[in-house]
Motif scaffolding. Structure first.
Motif, PDB file in Angstrom:
ATOM      1  N   GLY A  43       0.803  -1.221   0.000  1.00 41.72           N
ATOM      2  CA  GLY A  43       0.000   0.000   0.000  1.00 41.72           C
ATOM      3  C   GLY A  43       0.831   1.263   0.000  1.00 41.72           C
ATOM      4  O   GLY A  43       0.372   2.315  -0.462  1.00 41.72           O
ATOM      5  N   ARG A  44       2.055   1.175   0.498  1.00 36.61           N
ATOM      6  CA  ARG A  44       2.907   2.369   0.547  1.00 36.61           C
ATOM      7  C   ARG A  44       3.321   2.839  -0.834  1.00 36.61           C
ATOM      8  O   ARG A  44       3.552   4.024  -1.044  1.00 36.61           O
ATOM      9  N   THR A  45       3.460   1.881  -1.776  1.00 33.64           N
ATOM     10  CA  THR A  45       4.070   2.223  -3.064  1.00 33.64           C
ATOM     11  C   THR A  45       3.201   1.918  -4.271  1.00 33.64           C
ATOM     12  O   THR A  45       3.579   2.264  -5.386  1.00 33.64           O
ATOM     13  N   ASP A  46       2.070   1.278  -4.075  1.00 36.49           N
ATOM     14  CA  ASP A  46       1.274   0.789  -5.199  1.00 36.49           C
ATOM     15  C   ASP A  46      -0.134   1.387  -5.110  1.00 36.49           C
ATOM     16  O   ASP A  46      -0.995   0.880  -4.394  1.00 36.49           O
ATOM     17  N   ALA A  47      -0.353   2.458  -5.827  1.00 35.90           N
ATOM     18  CA  ALA A  47      -1.631   3.155  -5.736  1.00 35.90           C
ATOM     19  C   ALA A  47      -2.787   2.297  -6.227  1.00 35.90           C
ATOM     20  O   ALA A  47      -3.869   2.294  -5.625  1.00 35.90           O
ATOM     21  N   ASP A  48      -2.591   1.572  -7.327  1.00 37.51           N
ATOM     22  CA  ASP A  48      -3.674   0.731  -7.852  1.00 37.51           C
ATOM     23  C   ASP A  48      -4.042  -0.360  -6.862  1.00 37.51           C
ATOM     24  O   ASP A  48      -5.222  -0.655  -6.652  1.00 37.51           O
ATOM     25  N   PHE A  49      -3.042  -0.984  -6.260  1.00 32.99           N
ATOM     26  CA  PHE A  49      -3.314  -2.000  -5.239  1.00 32.99           C
ATOM     27  C   PHE A  49      -4.082  -1.383  -4.077  1.00 32.99           C
ATOM     28  O   PHE A  49      -5.056  -1.952  -3.582  1.00 32.99           O
ATOM     29  N   THR A  50      -3.633  -0.221  -3.640  1.00 35.01           N
ATOM     30  CA  THR A  50      -4.291   0.444  -2.507  1.00 35.01           C
ATOM     31  C   THR A  50      -5.744   0.752  -2.822  1.00 35.01           C
ATOM     32  O   THR A  50      -6.639   0.491  -2.014  1.00 35.01           O
ATOM     33  N   HIS A  51      -5.998   1.295  -4.004  1.00 30.99           N
ATOM     34  CA  HIS A  51      -7.380   1.630  -4.368  1.00 30.99           C
ATOM     35  C   HIS A  51      -8.256   0.386  -4.405  1.00 30.99           C
ATOM     36  O   HIS A  51      -9.403   0.402  -3.927  1.00 30.99           O
ATOM     37  N   ALA A  52      -7.731  -0.702  -4.956  1.00 30.31           N
ATOM     38  CA  ALA A  52      -8.517  -1.944  -5.033  1.00 30.31           C
ATOM     39  C   ALA A  52      -8.779  -2.503  -3.642  1.00 30.31           C
ATOM     40  O   ALA A  52      -9.908  -2.887  -3.307  1.00 30.31           O
ATOM     41  N   TRP A  53      -7.724  -2.557  -2.811  1.00 30.95           N
ATOM     42  CA  TRP A  53      -7.903  -3.091  -1.452  1.00 30.95           C
ATOM     43  C   TRP A  53      -8.835  -2.200  -0.641  1.00 30.95           C
ATOM     44  O   TRP A  53      -9.715  -2.692   0.071  1.00 30.95           O
ATOM     45  N   ASP A  54      -8.634  -0.912  -0.764  1.00 26.36           N
ATOM     46  CA  ASP A  54      -9.491   0.011  -0.012  1.00 26.36           C
ATOM     47  C   ASP A  54     -10.949  -0.125  -0.431  1.00 26.36           C
ATOM     48  O   ASP A  54     -11.858  -0.094   0.405  1.00 26.36           O
ATOM     49  N   ALA A  55     -11.175  -0.272  -1.737  1.00 26.62           N
ATOM     50  CA  ALA A  55     -12.554  -0.356  -2.223  1.00 26.62           C
ATOM     51  C   ALA A  55     -13.264  -1.584  -1.682  1.00 26.62           C
ATOM     52  O   ALA A  55     -14.473  -1.539  -1.397  1.00 26.62           O
ATOM     53  N   TYR A  56     -12.532  -2.674  -1.515  1.00 28.07           N
ATOM     54  CA  TYR A  56     -13.174  -3.927  -1.105  1.00 28.07           C
ATOM     55  C   TYR A  56     -13.123  -4.142   0.400  1.00 28.07           C
ATOM     56  O   TYR A  56     -14.058  -4.695   0.990  1.00 28.07           O
ATOM     57  N   PHE A  57     -12.029  -3.705   1.034  1.00 29.82           N
ATOM     58  CA  PHE A  57     -11.892  -3.956   2.469  1.00 29.82           C
ATOM     59  C   PHE A  57     -11.802  -2.671   3.297  1.00 29.82           C
ATOM     60  O   PHE A  57     -12.323  -2.606   4.412  1.00 29.82           O
ATOM     61  N   GLY A  58     -11.081  -1.692   2.748  1.00 29.65           N
ATOM     62  CA  GLY A  58     -10.833  -0.489   3.540  1.00 29.65           C
ATOM     63  C   GLY A  58     -12.098   0.205   3.994  1.00 29.65           C
ATOM     64  O   GLY A  58     -12.186   0.709   5.120  1.00 29.65           O
ATOM     65  N   THR A  59     -13.104   0.230   3.108  1.00 30.28           N
ATOM     66  CA  THR A  59     -14.364   0.878   3.496  1.00 30.28           C
ATOM     67  C   THR A  59     -15.057   0.130   4.626  1.00 30.28           C
ATOM     68  O   THR A  59     -15.746   0.741   5.442  1.00 30.28           O
ATOM     69  N   ARG A  60     -14.868  -1.186   4.694  1.00 27.49           N
ATOM     70  CA  ARG A  60     -15.499  -1.962   5.769  1.00 27.49           C
ATOM     71  C   ARG A  60     -14.820  -1.721   7.107  1.00 27.49           C
ATOM     72  O   ARG A  60     -15.461  -1.751   8.157  1.00 27.49           O
ATOM     73  N   TYR A  61     -13.496  -1.536   7.047  1.00 28.25           N
ATOM     74  CA  TYR A  61     -12.744  -1.394   8.296  1.00 28.25           C
ATOM     75  C   TYR A  61     -12.282   0.042   8.540  1.00 28.25           C
ATOM     76  O   TYR A  61     -11.517   0.287   9.477  1.00 28.25           O
TER      77      TYR A  61
END
Length: 1013
Positions: free
Chosen positions: A191-209
């Motif tokens: 997540g520190r260096t990969d914006a696309d990964f961060t956006h995908a993870w955030d969209a699926y999990f980050g909003t829940r947590y």
């Protein structure tokens, strides 16, 4: 349902409470820093490590229960997919995670949702292993499966074995918690260096947590839930003083352990209430009581899971000041949480089934396993490194030992016939605990021995758990599973109803048929005489291929004794142990059945007779006792390995064009043969017969080492030192007509060069050049014919002839202009040529290793088949020795195993890495395009497990290391197998065979004898 509290704690309750008290006091005494870390200087905090730890703690404090495990597995999959596909878009990543989540959903039934958290984790692991992208394409998923369950993974759709679940809980606690931290840490790192990964993870999990994979340290530190367990800012406020920092950490750990202890005490008290009012022989709790206790345990476990995250975060923080103290924080914290979780898990078992059911399902084995695990966790604290256990703690540990002893005495009265095996387990555990308490500053050897003995005790716990239920079988074993699931512990699950003789006989007949008939046929056992070893062993495994391997050895390896109709071992074990359970639980019915047990025993003995053929030693008087089959196996492996080495030599020699004066694996400045001294006389750079000149002292070439490397290694690349003499600054008529006298004047320019010929038909590369211009004067005089006067022309060579030795040379040495501006170009040419040579060699090797039909490809496949056979025959024929002799396992299955492509690439992978170290890419014609910067090293980036050799090597270090591993490790393996054969031949009563089969055969005989009496 509300009950008055028990006033008298049971011995096992006192034991559990005492252990947590010990851990609380022990940790307080052991956290202070060692002298090496005792200075009051600042604590160096790695902010990336801290942020990863905070993110892990944040997620672990929220990803509790089944949904949390599911999200952990999905996050691991997303990370693994990203590692394999670094260029895909955010949308693609999101689609993949949605797809994987849907895969989990489509393969989960209603019964899966009713599983415990640990059983649910096993199901997720199963699904992850079966999904090709999760288990193969994403190494992190594969790692998760291997490190939590390893070879124990199987289809568990109808799992009933709560004892194995308890064992899995212990394994999950000690292994999966670390893997959770690893996975969440990897998510944070990505997540520190990969914006696309961060956006995908955030969209699926980050909003829940309500967290982002790229969340900052300050954002994570502000989390109130993590702050409940560890106040990170309070610690960082003391980062400028190590003593204050650790004092604050010690207080935090004391508070955290005290809170864990309080919850353990509450769980113990609740269990005591259930035990008091619902004793072994008495009424069962009603549904409302069951649900209340289950809810209570679920809420407590959620807190404990968060506390586990806090312990890890605190250990991470302490590691910045003192790594040893951090180990103690983590070890004592895990031990405390393990006991707390075990007692907490015991409560709903009691409340749902009553004490009798709990003892025969989880409690006796489960509590034994977890107490044993706590003792094992304490072992490292007794090592010689500081800080360690102090005298004040020993008193508390001795009190704990007395509580364990009381628990053992209590078990004598409470365990039923099968569970009485736990008395032996606890007696052994007490003895090892006593021995541990006597050690202070123990040597690593003594601690290792205690650890091994505790591990053997864990094996006993596992064995007796398996004697009750079976759950880890594949879908092909459903017939046997159904019998076990429906009829094992039938009396307990039906409120005391006994099986009729007809019911009993019908079920044991199914198990007997499975053990004696289905076990020897497809699809359980491999067919004899068909298929190559790789295919057969891949489909049926070692344990399902005994008859096939016997037939193969008779046809190819000189084995003489035949063994046909040999059961598949694992399938036989399941059926035979299931048969034993019904036999032991129904002795009155069993004594009416004649001959069935003998058939099951005979099939098991056929297994042992067959595998013992593989290890049968040579007769006395033989030069060695290892049998001819194994000597042939080892010799074949070595011959194939050395054939690979010889082929590598051939590729290397061809690439070097059989020029032995240099090595293409060295540096451009490597030592090569060259003139011992600078030349005394220098020839002209031009053609023709021109006199040589004595070399000026300032004209040197021998120190230009790369040039001489090219001379040694590259055909038609001569290096020369030469000179030129030319007129410059010429004055006089440019185009005289010959009718009038004239003169020309000029200066003499003398040039010495160091040059090398590289490209045919092209001028040589001039690396160094020295020049000096000498004032000369008249070089030409002309008078027309019949006009009188003398005409003459002086050439530069003539001018040098008259003045070089007497005048010009000394002046040249003193003041000649020096130009080496082209020298870097020559050095680069040599570098690129040399490294391209090595890169091309590795590219050729990789291509040949990966192209079917090529020599190296075929030899590598043959090598791997040899290893596969060695593993199979050793695992079966020397099953006991493999467990007793670590070197056999290490050289066949461990990190120092004999090289092959089995179980991970040991031949190809190092050559691929070496190729990539040299080649920026390999073009469509297979040509290595060499990297333009740096000095490539074939060992750079190599795994030390694959290339453990560190010595200096003139030629290919990868080939040399492979050669050494083939030779040394196979020699060691042969020596250990010889030792095992000598023991087998000379030690009375010692036999080989499958230990688990022996265990079941013995227990079958005991159960049959009990039934008959």
């Amino acid at each position: 349902m509300s009950r008055p509290r028990s006033r008298t704690a049971r011995p096992w309750q006192r034991m559990l409470t005492a252990l947590l008290a010990v851990l609380t006091i022990g940790t307080a005494a052991t956290v202070p820093v060692t002298p090496a870390h005792a200075a009051d200087g600042p604590v160096v905090v790695n902010t990336d490590t801290l942020r990863d730890g905070l993110f892990s703690a944040y997620m672990r404090s929220r990803t509790n229960g089944k949904e949390g495990l599911r999200h952990l597995f999905l996050s691991a999959y997303l990370y693994g997919y990203r590692q394999k596909n670094p260029g895909v878009s955010q949308a693609t990543l999101l689609k993949r995670i949605v797809s994987m989540d849907a895969y989990y959903t489509s393969n989960m039934g209603a019964d899966d949702l009713d599983r415990s958290v640990y059983k649910y984790a096993m199901k997720l692991l199963e699904l992850s292993a079966l999904h090709p992208e999760a288990a193969t394409a994403a190494p992190i998923i594969k790692l998760l499966v291997e490190e939590t369950l390893g070879q124990q993974m199987s289809a568990n759709g109808a799992m009933l074995d709560e004892i194995t679940a308890a064992q899995f809980q212990y394994a999950f606690f000690s292994q999966a918690h670390g893997i959770q931290d690893r996975i969440w840490g990897l998510v944070a790192q990505q997540g520190r260096t990969d914006a696309d990964f961060t956006h995908a993870w955030d969209a699926y999990f980050g909003t829940r947590y309500t967290v982002s994979a790229a969340a900052s340290q300050d954002q994570l530190m502000a989390d109130p839930i993590v702050g409940t367990f560890v106040n990170t800012q309070a610690l960082l406020d003391h980062a400028q003083n190590s003593s204050e920092f650790q004092a604050e950490a010690r207080e935090m750990l004391q508070r955290l352990l005290a809170e864990i202890n309080a919850r353990t005490a509450a769980a113990t008290e609740s269990a005591g209430e259930v035990n008091l009012y619902f004793p072994v022989q008495g009424a069962n709790p009603d549904l409302a009581e069951q649900q209340r206790r289950e809810q209570e345990a679920a809420e407590r476990q959620e807190w404990l899971d968060g506390a586990a995250a806090g312990v890890h975060l605190l250990a991470t923080l302490v590691s910045f000041a003192d790594p040893r103290a951090a180990e103690i924080v983590a070890g004592t914290g895990r031990a405390a949480l393990q006991i707390a979780s075990a007692v907490n898990a015991f409560l709903p078992a009691l409340a749902s089934k009553g004490l009798t059911a709990a003892l025969t399902s989880m409690s006796g084995i489960g509590l034994a396993a977890n107490v044993l695990g706590a003792i094992q966790a304490l072992v490292p604290l007794f090592g010689g490194a500081q800080p360690t256990i102090e005298d004040i703690i020993l008193d508390q540990l001795n009190a704990l030992r007395e509580q364990v002893s009381d628990l053992t005495e209590q078990m004598h009265d409470r365990f039923d016939r099968v569970e009485s095996a736990l008395v032996e387990i606890y007696d052994t555990m007490n003895a090892k605990f006593d021995e541990l308490l006597e050690l202070q500053h123990a040597t690593q050897e003594r601690l290792a021995r205690i650890t091994r003995e505790l591990a053997e005790l864990t094996k006993k716990v596992d064995f007796w758990g398996q004697a009750l239920y079976f759950d880890r079988q594949t879908q092909e074993r459903l017939v046997v599973e159904e019998v076990i699931n429906q009829y094992a512990s039938y009396r307990t699950r039906t409120g005391g109803r006994e099986l009729t003789f007809e019911e009993y006989y019908a079920q044991v007949s199914k198990l007997q048929f499975a053990a004696t008939n289905r076990s020897v046929n497809v699809p359980m056992a491999a067919p004899v005489g068909s298929g190559d070893p790789a295919t057969v062993l891949g489909l049926y495994g070692f344990n399902g291929s005994v008859a096939y391997l016997n037939d193969y050895a008779r046809r190819n390896l000189g084995l003489t004794a035949a063994a046909t109709q040999v059961p598949a071992i694992e399938y036989w074990l399941m059926a035979a142990e299931g048969y034993k359970v019904l036999l032991a639980q129904n002795p009155e019915r069993a004594k009416e059945v004649v001959g069935v047990t003998d058939q099951v025993l005979a099939s098991g003995e056929a297994i042992q007779d067959s595998v013992r053929l593989f290890s049968q030693p040579r007769p006395a008087g033989s030069p060695e006792r290892l049998n001819p089959m194994f000597t042939r196996l080892v010799d074949d492996y070595r011959a194939t390995g050395f054939a690979i080495v010889q082929r590598l030599h051939a590729i290397r020699d061809a690439q070097q064009q059989y020029r032995w004066g240099y090595t293409m694996f060295g540096r451009p400045d490597q030592t090569v043969e060259k003139p011992s001294a600078e030349p005394a006389a220098i020839s002209s750079c031009g053609a023709g017969s021109v006199p040589q000149r004595s070399r000026p002292a300032n004209v040197v070439s021998l120190d230009l080492q790369p040039m001489w490397v090219a001379v040694a290694g590259r055909p038609n690349t001569p290096a020369t030192v030469c000179y030129l003499a030319e007129w410059v600054n010429v004055t006089g008529p440019e185009d005289p007509d010959g009718t009038r006298p004239y003169t020309r004047n000029a200066d003499l320019e003398v040039t010495f060069r160091v040059q090398q010929q590289w490209d045919p038909g092209q001028p040589p590369v001039v690396a160094r050049e020295w020049k000096k211009v000498y004032p000369y004067g008249r070089i030409e005089q002309y008078y027309p014919p019949n006009r009188g006067g003398q005409s003459f022309v002086i050439t530069p060579i003539q001018a040098m002839n008259t003045g070089w030795v007497s005048t010009y040379k000394a002046q040249f040495e003193q003041s000649a202009a020096y130009d080496n501006s082209s020298e870097p170009y020559l050095r680069q040419r040599v570098r690129d040529w040399l490294y391209q040579q090595a890169g091309q060699y590795y590219a050729t090797v990789v291509k040949e290793l990966t192209t079917p039909g090529q020599p190296l490809y075929d030899l590598s496949a043959q090598l791997t088949e040899r290893v596969r056979l060695l593993q199979a025959y050793t695992k079966l024929g020397f099953a006991t020795s493999v467990r007793q002799d670590e070197l056999i396992g290490v050289h066949l299955f461990g990190f120092a195993r004999i090289p092959s492509e089995l179980g991970g690439s040991q031949v190809l992978a190092p050559f691929v890495q070496a190729r990539d170290n040299y080649c920026e890419r390999v073009d469509g014609d297979g040509v290595c395009v060499v990297r333009k910067q740096g000095d490539p090293d074939p060992r750079a980036g190599q795994s030390p497990k694959l290339v453990p050799c560190t010595w200096a090597e003139y030629n290919d270090p990868i080939e040399r290391c492979l050669n050494w591993m083939v030779d040394y490790r196979s020699t060691q393996l042969r020596q250990r197998l010889e030792t095992a054969s000598v023991r087998l031949a000379t030690v009375p009563g010692y036999t080989e065979g499958i230990p688990e089969v022996d265990d079941v055969l013995q227990s079958l005989r005991i159960a049959e004898a009990v039934a008959r009496t």
